[in-house]
Enzyme design. Sequence first.
Site, PDB file in Angstrom:
ATOM      1  CB  CYS A  67      -0.920   0.015   1.221  1.00  0.00           C
ATOM      2  SG  CYS A  67      -2.062   1.425   1.234  1.00  0.00           S
ATOM      3  CG  ASP A  85      -0.697   3.905   5.321  1.00  0.00           C
ATOM      4  OD1 ASP A  85       0.209   4.388   6.045  1.00  0.00           O
ATOM      5  OD2 ASP A  85      -1.888   3.895   5.657  1.00  0.00           O
ATOM      6  NE  ARG A 128      -0.722   4.864   8.717  1.00  0.00           N
ATOM      7  CZ  ARG A 128      -2.009   4.710   9.019  1.00  0.00           C
ATOM      8  NH1 ARG A 128      -2.421   4.930  10.260  1.00  0.00           N
ATOM      9  NH2 ARG A 128      -2.867   4.339   8.092  1.00  0.00           N
ATOM     10  CG  HIS A 175      -1.663  -1.173   5.877  1.00  0.00           C
ATOM     11  ND1 HIS A 175      -2.271  -0.199   6.646  1.00  0.00           N
ATOM     12  CD2 HIS A 175      -1.775  -0.747   4.599  1.00  0.00           C
ATOM     13  CE1 HIS A 175      -2.701   0.775   5.859  1.00  0.00           C
ATOM     14  NE2 HIS A 175      -2.425   0.468   4.607  1.00  0.00           N
ATOM     15  CB  CYS A 180      -5.718  -0.622   4.391  1.00  0.00           C
ATOM     16  SG  CYS A 180      -5.382   0.024   2.736  1.00  0.00           S
TER      17      CYS A 180
HETATM   18 CO    CO Z   1      -3.427   1.197   2.986  1.00  0.00          CO
END
Ligand code: CO
Length: 200
Positions: A42, A44, A46, A98, A101
């Site tokens: 992803c 993302d 993090r 994750h 998400c």
């Molecule tokens: Co995500």
Amino acid sequence: MKFLPQLFAHNREWAAQQKKSDPQFFERLCAIQRPEYLWIGCADSRVPANTIVGLAPGEVFVHRNVANIVRPDDPNCLSVLQYAVDVLGISHVIVCGHYGCGGVQNALGPAAQQPLEGWLTPLRSLSRMHALELAELSDDTDRWNRLCELNVIEQVRVLSGLPTVTDAWRRGQRLVIHGWVYALNDGLLHDLNVSRDGPE
Ligand code: CO
């Protein structure tokens, strides 16, 4: 430096540090790229691929998008896969989702704006396909997290049917596809045990 000088300062510091601890580091990277893994994760912020599996530059080929989706109609992801398998000869593809998400959560709520909503269409279908299982879970967080897992499992399935993968298997190239989920709250990876190393 007019914009973002702090990032350039960090970069100079990082490059100097790398050189200090390993004087041939950059020469080696320039000469050859031979990663063993393709990471599909992803976007993302993090979930930084190299960091969470402790891999250095040169060790993992990375493709990231919103909600780690593999779509047979996405030339971006397909090209990354093709290059990784056919040119770099990587032997492991890791689909890593994750928990928590935001892209996955979108599929459980009202529609987002385009183009994001269109991108996330496969997730809406997936949540409809597993509606019964999801409805049995006790709360929204459980449903959300389970859909994060189901999404990874689905991407492993989609990957296993793509020509780049089936051709590699047919010619006997070692290629294993894995499905993992990363937990934001403790930084740990979970193997969903759906790895595949050949056609069914
Ligand atoms: Co995500």
